[in-house]
Design an enzyme around this catalytic site. Structure first.
Site, PDB file in Angstrom:
ATOM      1  N   SER A 107      -6.763   5.511   0.067  1.00 36.45           N
ATOM      2  CA  SER A 107      -7.067   4.207  -0.520  1.00 36.45           C
ATOM      3  C   SER A 107      -8.535   3.871  -0.268  1.00 36.45           C
ATOM      4  O   SER A 107      -9.047   4.058   0.840  1.00 36.45           O
ATOM      5  CB  SER A 107      -6.184   3.121   0.104  1.00 36.45           C
ATOM      6  OG  SER A 107      -4.814   3.409  -0.093  1.00 36.45           O
ATOM      7  N   ASP A 137       0.818  -1.222   0.000  1.00 33.26           N
ATOM      8  CA  ASP A 137       0.000   0.000   0.000  1.00 33.26           C
ATOM      9  C   ASP A 137       0.849   1.268   0.000  1.00 33.26           C
ATOM     10  O   ASP A 137       0.312   2.367  -0.058  1.00 33.26           O
ATOM     11  CB  ASP A 137      -0.927  -0.022   1.228  1.00 33.26           C
ATOM     12  CG  ASP A 137      -1.964   1.084   1.210  1.00 33.26           C
ATOM     13  OD1 ASP A 137      -2.474   1.401   0.125  1.00 33.26           O
ATOM     14  OD2 ASP A 137      -2.259   1.646   2.283  1.00 33.26           O
ATOM     15  N   GLN A 183      -5.686  -1.718  -6.766  1.00 30.39           N
ATOM     16  CA  GLN A 183      -6.162  -0.770  -5.756  1.00 30.39           C
ATOM     17  C   GLN A 183      -6.791   0.434  -6.439  1.00 30.39           C
ATOM     18  O   GLN A 183      -6.328   0.875  -7.492  1.00 30.39           O
ATOM     19  CB  GLN A 183      -5.008  -0.294  -4.874  1.00 30.39           C
ATOM     20  CG  GLN A 183      -5.434   0.615  -3.717  1.00 30.39           C
ATOM     21  CD  GLN A 183      -4.273   1.013  -2.828  1.00 30.39           C
ATOM     22  OE1 GLN A 183      -3.423   1.791  -3.232  1.00 30.39           O
ATOM     23  NE2 GLN A 183      -4.227   0.462  -1.622  1.00 30.39           N
TER      24      GLN A 183
END
Length: 287
Positions: free
Chosen positions: A227, A203, A277
């Protein structure tokens, strides 16, 4: 005082407070919200602790529901959805102060022989030993380490493309970014810890590819970024404390959202993990 890698391992070592309930700590930080990779990594630890060690995780799909609060413990509730002959499924809710902040579904697969195999080729890029550490490069440029840099200390991250610092350097840049990464020290041999450490790191840089054509990756932000969801598929065993190439690109950005996808290769050129993502991008409010 332990090393940054020791602190990462400690962060992933959840306290079990009931059969299917775990508690993870959330470090105090200067930033407004808890790092999403930390929550995803801890949630996967919680799921994995309820599964037989002979069934490694093969995929996870997660949503970031609310910003996490730094310094406030997160409780992870595991729902044992399925225990099949070949596959095991777990659903995990991350809860803080009585509110759900994160939801994850993870699937675990009993290893089977492959009927056939194929994969994308690993890109031809410089070796990590020939590239500077991002921490060193950024610190030398700006003279200090930004607050969020502490999240990266457990990892040695090296950008394959040179870092750009001005708008003028962005002319013709495509929505792509590549990094070499590994932990800054040896991790325990436990495959679950290896996988969860990489989940934490996955991430950190993935949404860089969305921003690459429009703003420098380091320095003052012109966009608030968060995110929204995160998905990973684990194809082969790997070690997060050995060099991995994280190839990242963004196929689309529209409607205040940008989609990024990544492929993670080991030094032998094997594709070990795929990642997707979506992130939210809004102009920073000035005034």
């Amino acid at each position: 005082m332990g090393s940054p890698v020791d602190h990462l391992v400690d962060l992933l070592d959840l306290e079990q407070i009931e059969l299917n309930i775990f508690r993870g700590r959330s470090p105090e930080e200067e930033l407004q919200r808890t790092f999403g990779g930390q929550v995803a990594g801890q949630a996967l630890v919680a799921a994995g602790r309820t599964v037989d060690a002979g069934r490694p995780v093969h995929s996870l799909h997660a949503y970031f529901l609310r910003p996490g609060l730094p310094g406030v413990p997160i409780v992870y509730q595991v729902d044992r959805i399925r225990d099949g002959r070949s596959f095991t499924t777990r659903r995990v809710l991350g809860i803080q102060k009585g509110r759900s902040i994160f939801a994850l579904t993870a699937d675990f697969h009993l290893p089977e022989p492959a009927a056939f195999e194929h994969q994308d080729a690993m890109p031809d890029v410089p070796d990590p030993e020939s590239l500077p550490s991002a921490l060193d490069e950024v610190s030398a440029r700006i003279g200090e380490r930004p607050p969020f840099i502490s999240r990266r200390q457990p990892f040695d991250i090296r950008y394959v493309e040179r870092l750009r610092w001005t708008k003028e350097e962005l002319v013709g840049v495509e929505p792509r970014s590549s990094v070499w990464l590994r932990t800054n020290g040896r991790l325990p041999d436990d495959p679950l810890i290896q996988v969860c450490a990489l989940t934490y790191a996955s991430d950190m840089t993935l949404l860089d590819s969305v921003r690459a054509p429009v703003e420098p990756l380091w320095g003052p932000r012109t966009f608030d970024m968060a995110s929204l969801d995160h998905a990973m598929w684990f194809h082969r065993p790997f070690r997060a404390d050995e060099w991995l190439l994280y190839q990242q690109e963004s196929p689309v950005a529209t409607g205040a959202r940008g989609l990024a996808r990544g492929q993670i290769f080991d030094r032998q050129g094997r594709l070990v993990v795929s990642v997707m993502q979506e992130g939210l991008f809004r102009p920073v409010a000035r005034g």
